[in-house]
Design an enzyme around this catalytic site. Structure first.
Site, PDB file in Angstrom:
ATOM      1  N   THR A 124       0.814  -1.219   0.000  1.00  0.00           N
ATOM      2  CA  THR A 124       0.000   0.000   0.000  1.00  0.00           C
ATOM      3  C   THR A 124       0.850   1.273   0.000  1.00  0.00           C
ATOM      4  OG1 THR A 124      -1.637  -1.233   1.260  1.00  0.00           O
ATOM      5  CG2 THR A 124      -1.889   1.150   1.231  1.00  0.00           C
ATOM      6  N   GLY A 127      -1.264   6.796  -2.425  1.00  0.00           N
ATOM      7  CA  GLY A 127      -2.177   6.914  -3.575  1.00  0.00           C
ATOM      8  C   GLY A 127      -2.597   5.572  -4.151  1.00  0.00           C
ATOM      9  N   GLU A 240      -3.494 -15.365   2.634  1.00  0.00           N
ATOM     10  CA  GLU A 240      -3.600 -14.170   3.483  1.00  0.00           C
ATOM     11  C   GLU A 240      -5.041 -14.027   3.987  1.00  0.00           C
ATOM     12  OE1 GLU A 240      -2.142 -10.584   1.647  1.00  0.00           O
ATOM     13  OE2 GLU A 240      -3.050  -9.298   3.155  1.00  0.00           O
ATOM     14  N   GLU A 365     -15.777  -4.273   0.155  1.00  0.00           N
ATOM     15  CA  GLU A 365     -16.312  -3.888  -1.159  1.00  0.00           C
ATOM     16  C   GLU A 365     -15.533  -4.593  -2.276  1.00  0.00           C
ATOM     17  OE1 GLU A 365     -15.430  -1.565   1.290  1.00  0.00           O
ATOM     18  OE2 GLU A 365     -17.504  -1.629   1.966  1.00  0.00           O
TER      19      GLU A 365
HETATM   20  C1  LIG Z   1      -3.974  -1.232  10.467  1.00  0.00           C
HETATM   21  C2  LIG Z   1      -3.659  -1.437   9.024  1.00  0.00           C
HETATM   22  C3  LIG Z   1      -2.723  -2.397   8.657  1.00  0.00           C
HETATM   23  C4  LIG Z   1      -2.391  -2.563   7.324  1.00  0.00           C
HETATM   24  N1  LIG Z   1      -1.372  -3.418   6.983  1.00  0.00           N
HETATM   25  C5  LIG Z   1      -0.904  -3.406   5.716  1.00  0.00           C
HETATM   26  C6  LIG Z   1       0.290  -4.120   5.385  1.00  0.00           C
HETATM   27  O1  LIG Z   1       0.919  -4.773   6.239  1.00  0.00           O
HETATM   28  N2  LIG Z   1       0.751  -4.037   4.105  1.00  0.00           N
HETATM   29  C7  LIG Z   1       0.106  -3.320   3.142  1.00  0.00           C
HETATM   30  O2  LIG Z   1       0.596  -3.286   2.013  1.00  0.00           O
HETATM   31  N3  LIG Z   1      -1.034  -2.640   3.423  1.00  0.00           N
HETATM   32  C8  LIG Z   1      -1.543  -2.660   4.686  1.00  0.00           C
HETATM   33  N4  LIG Z   1      -2.681  -1.936   5.001  1.00  0.00           N
HETATM   34  C9  LIG Z   1      -3.359  -1.188   3.942  1.00  0.00           C
HETATM   35  C10 LIG Z   1      -4.733  -1.773   3.587  1.00  0.00           C
HETATM   36  O3  LIG Z   1      -4.577  -2.984   2.892  1.00  0.00           O
HETATM   37  C11 LIG Z   1      -5.483  -0.699   2.776  1.00  0.00           C
HETATM   38  O4  LIG Z   1      -5.822   0.334   3.690  1.00  0.00           O
HETATM   39  C12 LIG Z   1      -6.725  -1.245   2.104  1.00  0.00           C
HETATM   40  O5  LIG Z   1      -6.386  -2.116   1.060  1.00  0.00           O
HETATM   41  C13 LIG Z   1      -7.626  -0.137   1.548  1.00  0.00           C
HETATM   42  O6  LIG Z   1      -6.889   0.791   0.799  1.00  0.00           O
HETATM   43  P1  LIG Z   1      -7.059   2.364   1.100  1.00  0.00           P
HETATM   44  O7  LIG Z   1      -6.873   2.554   2.553  1.00  0.00           O
HETATM   45  O8  LIG Z   1      -6.174   3.118   0.177  1.00  0.00           O
HETATM   46  O9  LIG Z   1      -8.571   2.677   0.768  1.00  0.00           O
HETATM   47  P2  LIG Z   1      -9.167   3.052  -0.681  1.00  0.00           P
HETATM   48  O10 LIG Z   1      -8.685   2.069  -1.673  1.00  0.00           O
HETATM   49  O11 LIG Z   1      -8.938   4.498  -0.925  1.00  0.00           O
HETATM   50  O12 LIG Z   1     -10.720   2.798  -0.430  1.00  0.00           O
HETATM   51  C14 LIG Z   1     -11.618   3.786   0.107  1.00  0.00           C
HETATM   52  C15 LIG Z   1     -13.041   3.227  -0.003  1.00  0.00           C
HETATM   53  O13 LIG Z   1     -13.373   3.033  -1.390  1.00  0.00           O
HETATM   54  C16 LIG Z   1     -13.785   1.701  -1.592  1.00  0.00           C
HETATM   55  N5  LIG Z   1     -13.390   1.240  -2.926  1.00  0.00           N
HETATM   56  C17 LIG Z   1     -12.160   1.329  -3.505  1.00  0.00           C
HETATM   57  N6  LIG Z   1     -12.186   0.776  -4.727  1.00  0.00           N
HETATM   58  C18 LIG Z   1     -13.446   0.344  -4.929  1.00  0.00           C
HETATM   59  C19 LIG Z   1     -14.120  -0.317  -6.001  1.00  0.00           C
HETATM   60  N7  LIG Z   1     -13.482  -0.685  -7.110  1.00  0.00           N
HETATM   61  N8  LIG Z   1     -15.431  -0.607  -5.852  1.00  0.00           N
HETATM   62  C20 LIG Z   1     -16.096  -0.277  -4.729  1.00  0.00           C
HETATM   63  N9  LIG Z   1     -15.528   0.341  -3.684  1.00  0.00           N
HETATM   64  C21 LIG Z   1     -14.219   0.640  -3.782  1.00  0.00           C
HETATM   65  C22 LIG Z   1     -13.082   0.899  -0.502  1.00  0.00           C
HETATM   66  O14 LIG Z   1     -13.725  -0.353  -0.285  1.00  0.00           O
HETATM   67  C23 LIG Z   1     -13.186   1.853   0.669  1.00  0.00           C
HETATM   68  O15 LIG Z   1     -14.448   1.737   1.255  1.00  0.00           O
HETATM   69  C24 LIG Z   1      -3.052  -1.786   6.325  1.00  0.00           C
HETATM   70  C25 LIG Z   1      -4.022  -0.852   6.698  1.00  0.00           C
HETATM   71  C26 LIG Z   1      -4.298  -0.647   8.032  1.00  0.00           C
HETATM   72  C27 LIG Z   1      -5.260   0.467   8.395  1.00  0.00           C
END
Ligand SMILES: Cc1cc2nc3c(=O)[nH]c(=O)nc-3n(C[C@H](O)[C@H](O)[C@H](O)COP(=O)(O)OP(=O)(O)OC[C@H]3O[C@@H](n4cnc5c(N)ncnc54)[C@H](O)[C@@H]3O)c2cc1C
Length: 378
Positions: A124, A127, A240, A365
Site C-alpha cells: 500500500t 495513492g 492471506e 467492497e
Molecule cells: C492497520 C492497518 C494495517 C495494514 N497493513 C498493511 C500491510 O501490512 N501491508 C500493506 O501493504 N497494506 C496494509 N494496510 C493497507 C490496507 O490494505 C489498505 O488500507 C486497504 O487495502 C484499503 O486501501 P485504502 O486505505 O487506500 O482505501 P481506498 O482504496 O482508498 O478505499 C476507500 C473506499 O473506497 C472503496 N473502494 C475502492 N475501490 C473500490 C471499487 N473498485 N469498488 C467499490 N468500492 C471501492 C473501498 O472499499 C473503501 O471503502 C493496512 C491498513 C491498516 C489500516
C-alpha cells in the site's frame, strides 16, 4: 499432525501465550507496540512459521498449525499481535518459501523461524490502496544492483521489521505486468521509517510509513521473476485471506465466551442479564453466525492444504467472516452495557481490534467485487 497432536500443540500454544503475552498485554496496549524480544520468545517457543520445512529449523507441519496459532492469539483477545504474527508467519514466510531462491531462503527463513528477523509486506501507498496497480515506488537496475525509491503506508510490523517485501514498478507504464517484489533488508542505507501510525484498535500491532531513498539493493533482492510481482501476490492472497478469517472467527468465539461469563454474573431488575430473552436470543444468533462461518472456514482451510482453495472462495470467506466478526462482537459488547465500552473490560479491545478486519487484506467492497466477477464476469 493428527487430531491428538493438534490438541497438544494448541494447549502448548495457549500456555506459551498465557506466559509470554497475557501478563503484559495491558502495558503493551498502552505503549502501542510490543517489545522486539516478544518475537524472539515466540521463535524460541517454536510458534513462528511452524509450517516451513525442517531444513530451515521449523517443524514442517501443515499450514493448519500456523492458522491454529493465529486462532489462539485472536481467541485470547490479542488481535494486534495476531495480525503481526500473521504477516510474519502466514504471509512473508510463505512468499519466500514459494518464490525465493535457495540462497534467499537460507538468508531469511532460519532467522524468521527463530524470530531473529521479523517480516513485513509493503504494497500500500498513499495513492494506491485497493487499487494496488497504481503504486509509484520503483526499482531501477544499475549494473548488478537495484535502486529503490518511493514510500509505503500502513505497513504492519513496519516499526520493528528486519525484512520487508516491497512491491515496486520495474517496467513503467505496464501496470500489473511491470511490477516486481523485492526482499528489502532494513539495515541497508536508504531505508527509513516514519513515525508509528496511531490507530483506533490493534494497538499492539505497529503500523508504519516506510521510505526508500536511492536505496541500493543487491541483485539477489529480487523475489521471484522480474515483472511477476502481481502473479505472486495473486497466488498468495487466498492464504492471506484465510489467515484473516481465522482471526475473525476465533476472535468472535473468544468474545462470545467472555460475554457468556459476564451475563451469567451481571444482575439487573433482580435477575441475571442472562435470563432476559433478548440476551438468550442474541447469544443464540451469535453462536449460529460463528458456527456457519467456522464450517466454511474449515472447508476453505482444508481446500488450501490440498492446494485447491479458489480466490472466489477465499474472498467470500474473508468478506463473510470479518463482517460476522464485527457484527457479533458489537452484539456481545451491547450485553456488557456501559462496562463494555471501558478499557477495563477486554470486550472493548475485541471490538476495536475487529474494525480493521473489513478493510485490510482487501476491503469488503473489493471482496464483493471479486465474488461478483466470479458470477457475472468483469
Ligand atoms: C492497520 C492497518 C494495517 C495494514 N497493513 C498493511 C500491510 O501490512 N501491508 C500493506 O501493504 N497494506 C496494509 N494496510 C493497507 C490496507 O490494505 C489498505 O488500507 C486497504 O487495502 C484499503 O486501501 P485504502 O486505505 O487506500 O482505501 P481506498 O482504496 O482508498 O478505499 C476507500 C473506499 O473506497 C472503496 N473502494 C475502492 N475501490 C473500490 C471499487 N473498485 N469498488 C467499490 N468500492 C471501492 C473501498 O472499499 C473503501 O471503502 C493496512 C491498513 C491498516 C489500516
Amino acid at each position: 499432525m493428527d487430531n491428538e497432536e493438534m490438541t497438544l500443540f494448541r494447549d502448548m500454544t495457549r500456555r506459551a501465550l498465557e506466559h509470554e503475552i497475557a501478563p503484559h498485554i495491558e502495558t503493551w496496549e498502552e505503549q502501542h507496540i510490543v517489545p522486539r524480544s516478544l518475537w524472539n520468545k515466540l521463535g524460541e517457543a517454536g510458534l513462528l512459521c511452524p509450517d516451513l520445512p525442517e531444513a530451515y529449523g521449523a517443524a514442517e507441519t501443515s499450514p493448519q498449525v500456523t492458522f491454529s496459532v493465529i486462532e489462539e492469539l485472536s481467541h485470547m483477545g490479542f488481535g494486534g499481535i495476531a495480525t503481526g504474527y500473521s504477516i510474519h508467519s502466514n504471509i512473508v514466510a510463505p512468499y519466500i518459501e514459494h518464490f525465493g531462491t535457495e540462497e534467499q531462503k537460507q538468508q531469511w527463513l532460519h532467522k524468521m523461524v527463530a524470530g531473529e528477523a521479523l517480516g513485513a509486506l509493503a504494497m500500500t501507498e498513499p495513492g494506491a490502496g485497493s487499487d494496488v496497480q497504481s503504486i509509484r515506488t520503483n526499482a531501477v537496475q544499475d549494473g548488478d544492483e537495484w535502486i529503490l525509491n518511493g514510500s509505503k503506508i500502513f505497513i504492519t510490523n513496519g516499526m520493528l521489521a528486519d525484512l520487508v517485501i516491497v512491491a515496486a514498478i520495474t517496467d513503467p507504464g505496464k501496470g500489473a505486468k511491470g511490477t516486481s517484489l523485492f526482499l528489502v533488508d532494513t539495515t541497508l542505507p536508504g531505508f527509513d521509517r516514519g513515525k508509528k501510525i496511531e490507530k483506533l484498535g490493534q494497538h499492539t500491532s505497529d503500523t508504519a510509513e516506510l521510505f526508500f531513498q536511492d536505496m541500493r539493493l543487491p541483485a539477489n533482492a529480487l523475489l521471484g521473476e522480474l515483472n511477476k510481482g502481481f502473479v505472486i501476490m495473486m497466488k498468495e492472497l487466498p492464504r492471506e485471506r484465510l489467515g484473516i478469517a481465522a482471526q475473525a472467527i476465533a476472535a468472535a468465539e473468544g468474545a462470545m465466551e467472555i460475554t457468556i461469563d459476564y451475563v451469567k454474573e451481571r444482575k439487573a431488575f433482580g435477575q441475571t442479564v442472562a435470563s432476559f430473552q433478548n440476551t438468550r436470543f442474541t447469544l443464540a444468533d451469535v453462536k449460529t453466525d460463528i458456527a456457519v462461518n467456522r464450517a466454511f472456514y474449515e472447508k476453505c482451510a482444508d481446500a488450501y492444504t490440498r492446494e485447491e482453495l479458489t480466490s472466489e472462495d477465499a474472498a467470500m470467506l474473508k468478506y463473510a467472516s470479518t463482517e460476522m466478526q464485527c457484527k457479533t462482537i458489537d452484539q456481545c459488547l451491547q450485553l456488557f452495557g456501559g462496562y463494555g465500552y471501558t478499557i477495563e473490560y477486554p470486550i472493548s479491545r475485541y471490538y476495536a481490534d475487529a474494525r480493521i478486519q473489513r478493510i485490510y487484506g482487501g476491503t469488503s467492497e473489493i471482496m464483493r467485487e471479486l465474488v461478483a466477477r466470479s458470477i457475472l464476469g468483469r
